[in-house]
Motif scaffolding. Structure first.
Motif, PDB file in Angstrom:
ATOM      1  N   ARG A   1       0.806  -1.230   0.000  1.00  0.00           N
ATOM      2  CA  ARG A   1       0.000   0.000   0.000  1.00  0.00           C
ATOM      3  C   ARG A   1       0.840   1.283   0.000  1.00  0.00           C
ATOM      4  O   ARG A   1       0.493   2.281   0.621  1.00  0.00           O
ATOM      5  CB  ARG A   1      -0.980   0.017   1.184  1.00  0.00           C
ATOM      6  N   TYR A   2       1.943   1.262  -0.728  1.00  0.00           N
ATOM      7  CA  TYR A   2       2.685   2.497  -0.942  1.00  0.00           C
ATOM      8  C   TYR A   2       1.859   3.396  -1.854  1.00  0.00           C
ATOM      9  O   TYR A   2       1.068   2.916  -2.677  1.00  0.00           O
ATOM     10  CB  TYR A   2       4.043   2.208  -1.586  1.00  0.00           C
ATOM     11  N   SER A   3       2.062   4.693  -1.753  1.00  0.00           N
ATOM     12  CA  SER A   3       1.293   5.638  -2.572  1.00  0.00           C
ATOM     13  C   SER A   3       1.737   5.527  -4.036  1.00  0.00           C
ATOM     14  O   SER A   3       2.877   5.120  -4.316  1.00  0.00           O
ATOM     15  CB  SER A   3       1.509   7.073  -2.090  1.00  0.00           C
ATOM     16  N   PRO A   4       0.858   5.884  -4.984  1.00  0.00           N
ATOM     17  CA  PRO A   4       1.228   5.828  -6.409  1.00  0.00           C
ATOM     18  C   PRO A   4       2.495   6.620  -6.717  1.00  0.00           C
ATOM     19  O   PRO A   4       3.328   6.170  -7.506  1.00  0.00           O
ATOM     20  CB  PRO A   4       0.001   6.439  -7.106  1.00  0.00           C
ATOM     21  N   ASN A   5       2.657   7.786  -6.098  1.00  0.00           N
ATOM     22  CA  ASN A   5       3.853   8.599  -6.343  1.00  0.00           C
ATOM     23  C   ASN A   5       5.111   7.881  -5.876  1.00  0.00           C
ATOM     24  O   ASN A   5       6.140   7.889  -6.568  1.00  0.00           O
ATOM     25  CB  ASN A   5       3.746   9.950  -5.616  1.00  0.00           C
ATOM     26  N   THR A   6       5.050   7.240  -4.696  1.00  0.00           N
ATOM     27  CA  THR A   6       6.214   6.521  -4.171  1.00  0.00           C
ATOM     28  C   THR A   6       6.529   5.322  -5.054  1.00  0.00           C
ATOM     29  O   THR A   6       7.709   5.038  -5.329  1.00  0.00           O
ATOM     30  CB  THR A   6       5.952   6.053  -2.723  1.00  0.00           C
ATOM     31  N   ILE A   7       5.499   4.626  -5.513  1.00  0.00           N
ATOM     32  CA  ILE A   7       5.714   3.469  -6.403  1.00  0.00           C
ATOM     33  C   ILE A   7       6.416   3.914  -7.682  1.00  0.00           C
ATOM     34  O   ILE A   7       7.378   3.278  -8.137  1.00  0.00           O
ATOM     35  CB  ILE A   7       4.370   2.761  -6.727  1.00  0.00           C
ATOM     36  N   ASN A   8       5.956   5.020  -8.272  1.00  0.00           N
ATOM     37  CA  ASN A   8       6.584   5.537  -9.499  1.00  0.00           C
ATOM     38  C   ASN A   8       8.031   5.952  -9.236  1.00  0.00           C
ATOM     39  O   ASN A   8       8.933   5.630 -10.013  1.00  0.00           O
ATOM     40  CB  ASN A   8       5.806   6.743 -10.037  1.00  0.00           C
ATOM     41  N   THR A   9       8.242   6.656  -8.130  1.00  0.00           N
ATOM     42  CA  THR A   9       9.588   7.154  -7.794  1.00  0.00           C
ATOM     43  C   THR A   9      10.563   6.009  -7.572  1.00  0.00           C
ATOM     44  O   THR A   9      11.664   5.986  -8.145  1.00  0.00           O
ATOM     45  CB  THR A   9       9.533   8.037  -6.530  1.00  0.00           C
ATOM     46  N   TYR A  10      10.161   5.021  -6.760  1.00  0.00           N
ATOM     47  CA  TYR A  10      11.046   3.888  -6.454  1.00  0.00           C
ATOM     48  C   TYR A  10      11.270   3.003  -7.688  1.00  0.00           C
ATOM     49  O   TYR A  10      12.381   2.500  -7.890  1.00  0.00           O
ATOM     50  CB  TYR A  10      10.458   3.051  -5.316  1.00  0.00           C
ATOM     51  N   SER A  11      10.239   2.817  -8.494  1.00  0.00           N
ATOM     52  CA  SER A  11      10.381   1.980  -9.696  1.00  0.00           C
ATOM     53  C   SER A  11      11.332   2.620 -10.695  1.00  0.00           C
ATOM     54  O   SER A  11      12.181   1.945 -11.293  1.00  0.00           O
ATOM     55  CB  SER A  11       9.014   1.754 -10.349  1.00  0.00           C
ATOM     56  N   ASP A  12      11.199   3.946 -10.876  1.00  0.00           N
ATOM     57  CA  ASP A  12      12.099   4.665 -11.788  1.00  0.00           C
ATOM     58  C   ASP A  12      13.532   4.639 -11.260  1.00  0.00           C
ATOM     59  O   ASP A  12      14.488   4.515 -12.031  1.00  0.00           O
ATOM     60  CB  ASP A  12      11.642   6.119 -11.976  1.00  0.00           C
ATOM     61  N   ALA A  13      13.672   4.753  -9.925  1.00  0.00           N
ATOM     62  CA  ALA A  13      14.998   4.724  -9.313  1.00  0.00           C
ATOM     63  C   ALA A  13      15.647   3.356  -9.526  1.00  0.00           C
ATOM     64  O   ALA A  13      16.823   3.258  -9.898  1.00  0.00           O
ATOM     65  CB  ALA A  13      14.890   5.042  -7.825  1.00  0.00           C
ATOM     66  N   LEU A  14      14.875   2.292  -9.290  1.00  0.00           N
ATOM     67  CA  LEU A  14      15.404   0.942  -9.486  1.00  0.00           C
ATOM     68  C   LEU A  14      15.751   0.696 -10.954  1.00  0.00           C
ATOM     69  O   LEU A  14      16.771   0.091 -11.270  1.00  0.00           O
ATOM     70  CB  LEU A  14      14.388  -0.100  -9.007  1.00  0.00           C
ATOM     71  N   LYS A  15      14.902   1.211 -11.839  1.00  0.00           N
ATOM     72  CA  LYS A  15      15.160   1.040 -13.275  1.00  0.00           C
ATOM     73  C   LYS A  15      16.496   1.675 -13.651  1.00  0.00           C
ATOM     74  O   LYS A  15      17.278   1.108 -14.421  1.00  0.00           O
ATOM     75  CB  LYS A  15      14.039   1.667 -14.089  1.00  0.00           C
ATOM     76  N   SER A  16      16.763   2.857 -13.087  1.00  0.00           N
ATOM     77  CA  SER A  16      18.015   3.550 -13.373  1.00  0.00           C
ATOM     78  C   SER A  16      19.211   2.696 -12.948  1.00  0.00           C
ATOM     79  O   SER A  16      20.185   2.545 -13.695  1.00  0.00           O
ATOM     80  CB  SER A  16      18.030   4.894 -12.631  1.00  0.00           C
ATOM     81  N   PHE A  17      19.114   2.093 -11.761  1.00  0.00           N
ATOM     82  CA  PHE A  17      20.212   1.269 -11.251  1.00  0.00           C
ATOM     83  C   PHE A  17      20.367  -0.020 -12.059  1.00  0.00           C
ATOM     84  O   PHE A  17      21.478  -0.399 -12.432  1.00  0.00           O
ATOM     85  CB  PHE A  17      19.990   0.945  -9.773  1.00  0.00           C
ATOM     86  N   LEU A  18      19.263  -0.708 -12.325  1.00  0.00           N
ATOM     87  CA  LEU A  18      19.343  -1.976 -13.071  1.00  0.00           C
ATOM     88  C   LEU A  18      19.764  -1.746 -14.522  1.00  0.00           C
ATOM     89  O   LEU A  18      20.344  -2.630 -15.153  1.00  0.00           O
ATOM     90  CB  LEU A  18      17.990  -2.705 -13.020  1.00  0.00           C
ATOM     91  N   THR A  19      19.480  -0.554 -15.044  1.00  0.00           N
ATOM     92  CA  THR A  19      19.961  -0.205 -16.379  1.00  0.00           C
ATOM     93  C   THR A  19      21.485  -0.106 -16.382  1.00  0.00           C
ATOM     94  O   THR A  19      22.160  -0.587 -17.289  1.00  0.00           O
ATOM     95  CB  THR A  19      19.342   1.148 -16.821  1.00  0.00           C
ATOM     96  N   PHE A  20      22.017   0.517 -15.334  1.00  0.00           N
ATOM     97  CA  PHE A  20      23.468   0.650 -15.194  1.00  0.00           C
ATOM     98  C   PHE A  20      24.127  -0.739 -15.109  1.00  0.00           C
ATOM     99  O   PHE A  20      25.233  -0.942 -15.606  1.00  0.00           O
ATOM    100  CB  PHE A  20      23.782   1.466 -13.934  1.00  0.00           C
ATOM    101  N   CYS A  21      23.413  -1.684 -14.482  1.00  0.00           N
ATOM    102  CA  CYS A  21      23.957  -3.045 -14.283  1.00  0.00           C
ATOM    103  C   CYS A  21      23.386  -4.030 -15.306  1.00  0.00           C
ATOM    104  O   CYS A  21      23.274  -5.234 -15.013  1.00  0.00           O
ATOM    105  CB  CYS A  21      23.635  -3.539 -12.872  1.00  0.00           C
ATOM    106  N   ASN A  22      23.000  -3.558 -16.489  1.00  0.00           N
ATOM    107  CA  ASN A  22      22.247  -4.424 -17.411  1.00  0.00           C
ATOM    108  C   ASN A  22      23.081  -5.531 -18.065  1.00  0.00           C
ATOM    109  O   ASN A  22      22.554  -6.352 -18.808  1.00  0.00           O
ATOM    110  CB  ASN A  22      21.525  -3.602 -18.473  1.00  0.00           C
ATOM    111  N   THR A  23      24.381  -5.568 -17.767  1.00  0.00           N
ATOM    112  CA  THR A  23      25.194  -6.681 -18.298  1.00  0.00           C
ATOM    113  C   THR A  23      25.286  -7.830 -17.293  1.00  0.00           C
ATOM    114  O   THR A  23      25.917  -8.854 -17.567  1.00  0.00           O
ATOM    115  CB  THR A  23      26.624  -6.186 -18.633  1.00  0.00           C
ATOM    116  N   LYS A  24      24.653  -7.648 -16.119  1.00  0.00           N
ATOM    117  CA  LYS A  24      24.735  -8.653 -15.059  1.00  0.00           C
ATOM    118  C   LYS A  24      23.379  -9.252 -14.740  1.00  0.00           C
ATOM    119  O   LYS A  24      22.342  -8.587 -14.900  1.00  0.00           O
ATOM    120  CB  LYS A  24      25.287  -8.025 -13.770  1.00  0.00           C
ATOM    121  N   ALA A  25      23.397 -10.498 -14.242  1.00  0.00           N
ATOM    122  CA  ALA A  25      22.185 -11.076 -13.667  1.00  0.00           C
ATOM    123  C   ALA A  25      21.964 -10.411 -12.310  1.00  0.00           C
ATOM    124  O   ALA A  25      22.924  -9.999 -11.647  1.00  0.00           O
ATOM    125  CB  ALA A  25      22.360 -12.582 -13.490  1.00  0.00           C
TER     126      ALA A  25
END
Length: 347
Positions: free
Chosen positions: A86-110
């Motif tokens: 039950r995180y707020s929609p804004n927090t879900i968007n913020t955290y998902s975008d943040a994680l995407k940024s990090f996993l993009t940086f690590c996209n050559t790894k499992a």
């Protein structure tokens, strides 16, 4: 479409700025984007810097903008987890975008092979290199820590992920005379009542706009704030002067669903319109400071402290989880500082 877009840093966070002449249809269109915000100072709308938004506005894609297939699936799993908590929609968007940024940086790894060294490399080679703010870096840390708590197989040691050193930024505070000028500037009763209530109760903008008529308890002289930041309820005292102002307002406007309604009955007043109300009040009062609605909340807390209110009560009134958050007001209170005599006066 008669709009232009470009990528930029907005307050240290990567965003897409969208420019267009004031147009009701285009404003309605831009509001359909997740986390679309208007910047009164910069005079542009801005959106998260995501692949989808770049594609929509025909902006070039960064060479490392996309996570690998496992990363994309992990982000969706993370979103479902946040939703179930039950995180707020804004927090879900913020955290998902943040994680995407990090996993993009690590996209050559499992995902299971990502280590703490990768977090450090991301901070140095992406966050610092692009001069992103420490608050944006902190959002990334929040997202990474939360994500790796739910990953079954990981090489990450969560407790060793370090946070950026916090910038010691003091809250902006107005004098009582300036606050008085601001809240007395509007001739419109609704505008005056909204600004007065924010200051007199130390409310966040969202808390004011979520108020309903029955949240004002005139018998006990309190305001009930439902589901505020952190999904917490709290009560704040209601001054007799504000109660009188609210009664006059209620007789004229007769709100039904929300205490302060927009042009359509039953819909809340918009935060952007409220920001515009403050801007007009500042202009009329002749105050040149770039004050925001949150400055009124900061001023409320500081003025309480200067009048002798215990810091523990101020923490409760503001709805702060930690006393450390409230203690920052001791650094802007002038009560003790003004009693110090400068040696310059003895020369």
């Amino acid at each position: 479409m008669n709009w232009k877009a470009k990528t930029l840093l907005h307050k240290g966070t990567p965003r897409i700025a969208v420019y267009f002449e004031k147009n009701t249809e285009l404003i309605a269109r831009i509001k359909t984007f997740a986390d679309a915000r208007w910047s009164p100072n910069k005079k542009y709308w801005h959106l998260p810097d995501t692949e989808a938004n770049r594609l929509h506005f025909k902006l070039p894609l960064a060479h490392t903008l996309v996570p690998n297939a496992e990363g994309i699936a992990s982000i969706e799993t993370f979103k479902r987890y946040l939703l179930s908590k039950r995180y707020s929609p804004n927090t879900i968007n913020t955290y998902s975008d943040a994680l995407k940024s990090f996993l993009t940086f690590c996209n050559t790894k499992a995902v299971k092979d990502i280590t703490n060294e990768d977090v450090i490399a991301y901070n140095n080679d992406y966050i610092l290199k692009n001069k992103f703010s420490s608050s944006y870096q902190n959002q990334i840390v929040n997202a990474i820590k939360l994500f790796f708590k739910i990953v079954k197989e990981t090489s990450i040691e969560i407790e060793k992920i370090h946070r950026p050193k916090r910038e010691k930024v003091l809250p902006n505070v107005l004098s009582k005379e300036e606050v008085k000028l601001i809240i007395n500037s509007p001739t419109n009763l609704k505008h005056k009542t909204m600004l007065s209530l924010i200051y007199s109760c130390g409310l966040r903008c969202g808390e004011l706009l979520a108020l309903q008529p029955h949240h004002i308890d005139s018998k006990r002289n309190i305001v009930l704030l439902k589901n505020s930041k952190g999904k917490k309820d709290r009560i704040v005292p209601l001054s007799p002067k504000i109660l009188e102002l609210l009664r006059n307002y209620y007789k004229v406007y007769k709100p039904k669903t929300y205490l302060f309604e927009g042009q359509e009955a039953g819909t809340p007043y918009s935060d952007k319109s409220l920001q515009s109300v403050l801007k007009q009040a500042l202009n009329k009062a002749g105050i040149k400071k770039p004050a925001t609605l949150h400055w009124l909340r900061h001023s409320y807390a500081t003025h309480l402290l200067e009048s002798g209110t215990d810091l523990r009560y101020i923490q409760e009134l503001l709805g702060h989880n930690s006393s450390k958050t409230t203690e920052i007001y001791t650094h802007v209170s002038t009560k003790s500082i003004q009693q110090i005599k400068s040696p310059f006066d003895d020369l």
